[in-house]
Write a protein that holds these residues in place. Structure first.
Motif, PDB file in Angstrom:
ATOM      1  N   GLN A 255       0.819  -1.207   0.000  1.00  0.00           N
ATOM      2  CA  GLN A 255       0.000   0.000   0.000  1.00  0.00           C
ATOM      3  C   GLN A 255       0.857   1.264   0.000  1.00  0.00           C
ATOM      4  O   GLN A 255       0.516   2.255  -0.659  1.00  0.00           O
ATOM      5  N   PHE A 259       0.685   4.240  -2.912  1.00  0.00           N
ATOM      6  CA  PHE A 259       0.378   5.632  -2.575  1.00  0.00           C
ATOM      7  C   PHE A 259       1.620   6.531  -2.535  1.00  0.00           C
ATOM      8  O   PHE A 259       1.539   7.679  -2.109  1.00  0.00           O
ATOM      9  N   LYS A 352      -4.126   8.224  -5.233  1.00  0.00           N
ATOM     10  CA  LYS A 352      -4.165   9.335  -4.298  1.00  0.00           C
ATOM     11  C   LYS A 352      -5.117   8.979  -3.171  1.00  0.00           C
ATOM     12  O   LYS A 352      -6.115   8.296  -3.382  1.00  0.00           O
ATOM     13  N   ASP A 353      -4.811   9.460  -1.965  1.00  0.00           N
ATOM     14  CA  ASP A 353      -5.699   9.195  -0.835  1.00  0.00           C
ATOM     15  C   ASP A 353      -7.071   9.800  -1.093  1.00  0.00           C
ATOM     16  O   ASP A 353      -7.187  10.889  -1.664  1.00  0.00           O
ATOM     17  N   ARG A 354      -8.103   9.089  -0.673  1.00  0.00           N
ATOM     18  CA  ARG A 354      -9.473   9.545  -0.860  1.00  0.00           C
ATOM     19  C   ARG A 354      -9.783  10.631   0.163  1.00  0.00           C
ATOM     20  O   ARG A 354      -9.626  10.429   1.368  1.00  0.00           O
ATOM     21  N   GLU A 359      -9.049   6.137   7.335  1.00  0.00           N
ATOM     22  CA  GLU A 359      -8.681   4.725   7.376  1.00  0.00           C
ATOM     23  C   GLU A 359      -8.867   4.218   8.802  1.00  0.00           C
ATOM     24  O   GLU A 359      -8.051   4.450   9.684  1.00  0.00           O
ATOM     25  N   ARG A 365      -6.339   1.167   3.173  1.00  0.00           N
ATOM     26  CA  ARG A 365      -6.180   2.418   2.443  1.00  0.00           C
ATOM     27  C   ARG A 365      -6.452   2.254   0.947  1.00  0.00           C
ATOM     28  O   ARG A 365      -6.947   3.163   0.292  1.00  0.00           O
TER      29      ARG A 365
END
Length: 515
Positions: A255, A259, A352-354, A359, A365
């Motif tokens: 992960q 990311f 990209k992080d939401r 989390e 993630r």
């Protein structure tokens, strides 16, 4: 008309094309008669879904990125499938009584190249972990229980499907959350059930009334106790495998890599330090290839293979990812030219992080690409140059143009487009309810689709993952629109890797694929 689709879930179906990856994306596949035959049969089976539901879709598809002369047959697969589906459905408008004459739902067609990470990254939900780490036969789990006569353990079978209320409730939960909730359920069940209470009493003599209560509670007690015990055993087995294989460390690296929080140094350190099996190393390198395709050019791939102690057949799997045309799109976004003008070092990230989503659990993630695509489709924000449409444009007020507003997620209200007819939910698309008066937390919840906006169908050519099926359930609640996933097959990581490995084989036998 034969209905030739196969339900796999309350919101999913397959066209049963286990060899679609080979027949459509294999070397020289477009020159084979099976190429067109596979697409035509697939289109017919998908069209029967809309015929049975009497839905007329607004069709969008992933467009090829090359020029007309440079475009390969593989890049045109979504275009060809969309055209064939459209031709079938157009014929239904005049041949099926009461078939809608205007669009009642939306269909998005993509292929496996849209996301090559989702099929191989470790997905940490209870459902995905069961199919990834346990030796299941489809959805059948075989286990042993102590013999009542004191002899050899008895072999029993359990189907991990919608009719099991515990499975239905926990399948999309993180494995850690599922384990916690199972412990709570077992504790709660033992404290409330009369038979369990009487069974746990000390050696004092039972009264006639106690015995009567116990007999009345036993059938229900045995059934529920068996279900809970089964899932407690499965969760315990999964957690043991996770510890034995060191999957938490690997999962974190996977992960972080996706990311942009880890890179080449961390991958090399892991490959040098771990003694785990080749499959997990291969899966890590496949993710690495999606994020850093340039690291597999020339003799660099050979050096990685030697470091990971992988066979040439394993490395051929990584090479075959290019046959899906998925890795090529990464180079343009991280070329040296774009970095010249960056004042800060850019992340080498594939996701990209939401925003707005925390989390809750570690290693939760990651999300499949189709989650973004479905939300963009619902808002009318799909890039028009990347996703073309078969139908004529609709007014923006109907929610498909780039200027439409996001769908409201308030219960009972939606600004999404609504069908003016009654909802015709197929039997396979209705969640099953479970009536259990003693423990309401085990009841399957049902969604009132009549109050929702128009359905969204997503079809993935070349196989889909359990994480993508989970996303459809998640977005149904979030968008207040029923999201249905269609695909050629549902593949767990070992199956997908086997199919990908054999893409460059001249002849592929189904006996070679472990399904």
């Amino acid at each position: 008309m034969n209905l030739e689709y196969f339900p796999i879930d309350s919101q999913g179906f397959i066209t049963d094309h286990e060899r679609a990856l080979e027949e459509l994306f294999g070397e020289n596949a477009e020159n084979s008669r099976r190429f067109e035959q596979c697409l035509n049969v697939m289109a017919m089976r998908i069209a029967t879904v809309f015929a049975s539901l009497k839905e007329f879709p607004f069709v969008r598809y992933k467009a090829s990125k090359g020029s007309a002369t440079a475009t390969t047959g593989r890049e045109l697969i979504p275009t060809k499938l969309a055209t064939a589906i459209w031709n079938n459905i157009t014929a239904y408008k005049s041949s099926i009584p009461n078939f809608p004459q205007t669009e009642t739902c939306e269909l998005l067609i993509v292929d496996r190249s849209v996301d090559q990470i989702a099929p191989v990254i470790h997905e940490w939900t209870y459902d995905a972990m069961c199919h990834d780490l346990l030796d299941l036969d489809g959805n059948k789990y075989v286990y042993e229980v102590p013999s009542k006569t004191g002899g050899q353990p008895e072999r029993k079978e359990a189907l991990l499907e919608d009719h099991d209320p515990v499975w239905l409730e926990l399948r999309h939960a993180h494995i850690a959350e599922a384990s916690e909730r199972l412990h709570e359920k077992m504790t709660n069940f033992l404290s409330k059930n009369k038979a369990a209470q009487l069974q746990q009493r000390d050696g004092s003599e039972l009264s006639t009334r106690d015995l009567q209560k116990m007999v009345q509670a036993l059938p229900q007690y045995n059934e529920q106790m068996e279900k809970l015990t089964l899932h407690v055993q499965i969760a315990g087995k999964l957690n043991q495998i996770i510890r034995d294989l060191g999957l938490r460390e690997l999962g974190q690296l996977e992960q972080d890599l996706v990311f942009g929080d880890a890179g080449t140094k961390e991958v090399i350190n892991y490959l040098r330090s771990t003694q785990e099996g080749s499959e997990n190393k291969l899966r890590l390198l496949m993710i690495y290839a999606c994020v850093y395709p340039e690291k597999f050019e020339g003799d660099k791939a050979l050096k990685l293979m030697q470091l990971a102690k992988l066979s040439r057949a394993d490395m051929k799997t990584v090479k075959n990812m290019k046959l899906l045309e998925g890795s090529e799109t990464r180079k343009a976004s991280h070329g040296t030219f774009s970095l010249k003008f960056d004042s800060t070092k850019s992340k080498h990230a594939e996701r990209k992080d939401r925003s707005g989503e925390e989390e809750t659990w570690a290693l939760f993630r990651f999300y499949p690409k189709i989650e973004e695509l479905i939300e963009q489709l619902s808002k009318g924000e799909l890039p028009k140059d990347e996703y073309h449409r078969m139908n004529n444009p609709r007014p923006s007020s109907q929610g498909t143009s780039g200027t439409s507003q996001p769908t409201s997620v308030r219960a009972g209200h939606s600004t999404a487009p609504h069908s003016m007819r009654s909802r015709r939910t197929a039997t396979w698309a209705r969640p099953r309810s479970f009536d259990d008066s003693s423990d309401s937390s085990l009841r399957g919840t049902s969604t009132d689709f009549k109050k929702m906006g128009q359905r969204i169908f997503v079809f993935i050519i070349g196989g889909a993952t359990r994480s993508e099926l989970r996303v459809c359930h998640k977005l149904t609640a979030k968008l207040r629109r029923e999201v249905v996933l269609g695909t050629t097959s549902i593949d767990d990581p070992p199956q997908y890797i086997t199919k990908l490995k054999l893409l460059s084989e001249k002849e592929l036998s189904m006996e070679d694929i472990s399904i």
